[in-house]
Write an enzyme that holds these catalytic residues in place. Structure first.
Site, PDB file in Angstrom:
ATOM      1  CG  HIS A 183      -5.095  -3.313   0.738  1.00  0.00           C
ATOM      2  ND1 HIS A 183      -5.428  -2.240  -0.050  1.00  0.00           N
ATOM      3  CD2 HIS A 183      -4.372  -4.144  -0.056  1.00  0.00           C
ATOM      4  CE1 HIS A 183      -4.908  -2.398  -1.265  1.00  0.00           C
ATOM      5  NE2 HIS A 183      -4.284  -3.552  -1.298  1.00  0.00           N
ATOM      6  N   GLY A 217      -5.906 -11.683  -0.917  1.00  0.00           N
ATOM      7  CA  GLY A 217      -7.340 -11.562  -1.177  1.00  0.00           C
ATOM      8  C   GLY A 217      -7.763 -12.429  -2.361  1.00  0.00           C
ATOM      9  CB  SER A 236      -9.730  -2.619  -7.135  1.00  0.00           C
ATOM     10  OG  SER A 236      -8.624  -2.300  -7.963  1.00  0.00           O
TER      11      SER A 236
END
Ligand code: PAF
Length: 285
Positions: A40, A150, A188
């Protein structure tokens, strides 16, 4: 380093963005469900390289979870997320409540065709409807110039591009490369569910996908190598494999050897479902 402005209402979000617009500044949005990791943060970096201001939305979207999925246990850590956004230099965090996004009586769903069919949809049939609905709302609430997604969630990226094209949403979608750990495991939020032994297994996913993509690029039979990849994942310790599939890279229709391809996979480790994808180079005999 200053903490981003935190707003949790749509009028608050719009007021700040209006202010930036008056100053002639461009805006990029990074939609997230929080539990921010380096992947992120790289999206925030891409946003700030693209626009003057970066808005990060943090909203665990109930509409994209099936009743059997991990909505309740999905990690929520706002204070830590805001620290990470401070370091990353994002200017605004939009943290709406469920009732701000879905007030009583909310009854609209957006269904995107094309790239949403197959792959994830075969196993999570309502997922992209939930994603498209919340992403369309976020875009209409913020009206950003750009939004950064992403490539880790590759099918989602294709679906969001299609959503914007089909509904003429005036947002430029920017795809950013997957961030991986030193072993190639894609970052993740769900990696937090894995224990040390599972992490070792999880790291085989990208290894097997890269080997399979190389075999496809070298001319191997598609069904043969995707079948072998499934067997290799099970051998490595995955409990089950939802799919390993090659697709054309923009439309996600059937893969053609002479075009740009993507190899995508989803597999389960205990109660954790991991997805990943890699590029497949076109085959030049
Ligand atoms: O990729 C995610 O985190 C979510 O699917 C998104 C795009 C923020 C929509 O809830």
């Amino acid at each position: 380093m200053s903490q981003p402005l935190v707003v949790d209402t749509v009028p608050g979000l719009r007021a700040q963005i209006r202010e930036w617009r008056r100053e002639g500044l461009s805006v990029a949005m990074v939609p997230t469900m929080g539990a921010l990791h380096d992947g992120h943060i790289s999206l925030v970096g891409a946003a700030l390289a693209t626009a003057d201001r970066c808005v990060v939305s943090i909203f665990v979207n109930p509409a994209q979870f099936a009743p059997t999925e991990d909505l309740d246990k999905y990690p929520r850590q706002l204070a830590r997320d805001l620290d990470r956004l401070t370091e990353a230099g994002a200017q605004l965090a939009f943290t709406p409540t469920v009732s701000e996004m879905y007030p009583a009586g909310f009854a609209t769903k957006i269904s995107v065709g094309g790239p949403s069919s197959g792959l994830e949809s075969d196993f999570r049939p309502t997922f992209f409807e939930g994603v498209a609905t919340v992403v369309a709302k976020l875009f209409l609430q913020a009206l950003p110039d750009y939004a950064i997604f992403g490539e880790k969630d590759y099918q989602q990226l294709c679906v969001v591009r299609k959503l914007c094209r089909d509904l003429d949403l005036p947002v430029d979608i920017v795809g950013a490369p997957t961030v991986r750990d030193a072993h190639g495991l894609a970052m993740s939020s769900r990696n937090a569910y894995l224990d040390a032994a599972e992490l070792d297994v999880a790291r085989q996913l990208n290894v097997i996908l890269r080997q399979t993509a190389a075999a496809l690029a070298a001319g191997a039979d598609e069904n043969g190598v995707t079948g072998k990849a499934t067997a290799a994942l099970l051998e490595a310790g995955f409990d089950s494999v939802d799919y390993v599939a090659a697709r054309e890279s923009l439309t996600l229709t059937s893969w053609r050897r002479d075009g740009d391809g993507r190899l995508l996979a989803a597999a389960w480790l205990g109660r954790t479902r991991l997805i990943d994808n890699v590029e497949v180079s076109s085959f030049i005999p």
